[in-house]
Enzyme design. Structure first.
Site, mmCIF file in Angstrom:
data_model
loop_
_atom_site.group_PDB
_atom_site.id
_atom_site.type_symbol
_atom_site.label_atom_id
_atom_site.label_comp_id
_atom_site.label_asym_id
_atom_site.label_seq_id
_atom_site.Cartn_x
_atom_site.Cartn_y
_atom_site.Cartn_z
ATOM 1 N N GLY A 1 7.018 -27.828 -38.710
ATOM 2 C CA GLY A 1 6.279 -27.004 -37.757
ATOM 3 C C GLY A 1 5.088 -26.320 -38.395
ATOM 4 N N VAL B 1 10.478 -33.220 -34.404
ATOM 5 C CA VAL B 1 11.615 -33.011 -35.296
ATOM 6 C C VAL B 1 12.942 -33.414 -34.655
ATOM 7 C CG1 VAL B 1 10.533 -31.234 -36.717
ATOM 8 C CG2 VAL B 1 11.743 -30.579 -34.607
ATOM 9 N N TYR C 1 18.639 -20.541 -26.740
ATOM 10 C CA TYR C 1 17.814 -20.419 -27.949
ATOM 11 C C TYR C 1 18.429 -19.414 -28.915
ATOM 12 C CZ TYR C 1 13.838 -18.743 -30.760
ATOM 13 O OH TYR C 1 13.023 -18.345 -31.786
ATOM 14 N N LYS D 1 19.864 -20.028 -32.767
ATOM 15 C CA LYS D 1 19.405 -19.294 -33.944
ATOM 16 C C LYS D 1 20.579 -18.615 -34.644
ATOM 17 C CE LYS D 1 15.021 -20.232 -33.824
ATOM 18 N NZ LYS D 1 14.420 -21.097 -34.875
#
Length: 276
Positions: free
Chosen positions: A21, A72, A161, A165
């Protein structure tokens, strides 16, 4: 007794770093700072134009660079990228898993396809990069996973999300133990309050959705950081200065995690929103 560290201990001379990224934000800032400190870089991103700009900047700094445009989530493309990196440089010393992404949605409105995409982009690709890179870390190494403040607090509007994480944060602890005998350190950087293109887009979408909760925007330190603040933490974790640090998280958030993060909007927070 001689000093263990000196001014050169922060340098990455002769080190090879993979940064995912890298077209913007923390990934770009990390790659540039690593280049200034002597590292050779292997970078990737799906944003071809942004990645080209990053690569040009790295080469202006004198870095040896390998770059691939890829998603990715594409495991074959990741494998090819790592193979090309090893063919070019012979080994890898540092892996920075920075790539990731999200969208704003209440949990009940996230489709199975959308959830699968979030899981793949924020967790599955991290595990795949680690499996691909670790066999080529021949003399110890450092794995740095970019998580988020949401790995340590609720993430309304970003539930999947935030969960991914959190999963990466837990994974780092386990792998720190598994890879300890290889002298490979595994740590997290939990960032917040560092505006970038992707981060600003997510915040704008959140504000437009009139959410029930809003994050605390102004950190207790009183100012917003930049991607370079997380890059500085990554440099420390990549360098010998952090040789005894593994399985932990550096919070680069100006104190937002300590402050508790989220609050219900009121007239005061409306004024803050209007000023952003």
């Amino acid at each position: 007794m001689g000093d263990l560290f000196d001014a050169n201990s922060i340098l990455l001379t002769d080190k090879v770093a993979v940064v995912t990224g890298a077209a913007q934000g923390i990934g770009e800032a990390t790659a540039r700072l690593f280049a200034r400190c002597g590292a050779s870089l292997s970078v990737c991103d799906r944003d071809a134009d942004g990645l080209a700009d990053t690569v040009a900047g790295l080469r202006e700094l004198g870095a040896d660079v390998h770059a691939d445009v890829l998603d990715v989530r594409d495991s074959e493309a990741v494998d090819a990228h790592v193979a090309a990196t090893v063919e070019r440089f012979g080994h890898v010393d540092v892996l920075v898993n920075n790539a990731g992404g999200t969208f704003v949605s209440s949990f009940l409105d996230v489709s199975a396809k959308g959830e699968a995409s979030l899981v793949a982009e924020n967790f599955g690709q991290v595990t795949h990069f680690i499996r691909a890179v670790v066999p080529h870390m021949t003399d110890g190494g450092s794995i740095i996973n970019l998580t988020s403040i949401e790995a340590h607090q609720a993430g309304p509007g970003f539930a999947v999300y935030a969960a991914m994480k959190t999963a990466v944060s837990s994974l780092s602890k386990s792998l720190a133990l598994e890879f300890g005998s290889r002298r490979i350190r595994v740590n997290n950087i939990a960032s917040d309050a560092q505006p970038s293109g992707g981060e600003k887009g997510a915040r704008d979408a959140m504000l437009a959705s009139e959410p029930e909760f809003l994050p605390a925007y102004v950190p207790p330190l009183g100012f917003f950081g930049t991607p370079e603040d997380s890059a500085a933490a990554a440099l420390f974790l990549a360098s010998p200065l952090s040789r005894l640090i593994t399985g932990t998280t550096i919070h680069v958030d100006g104190g937002n995690w300590a402050a508790g993060g989220w609050h219900r909007p009121d007239d005061t927070t409306a004024d803050v929103r209007d000023s952003l």
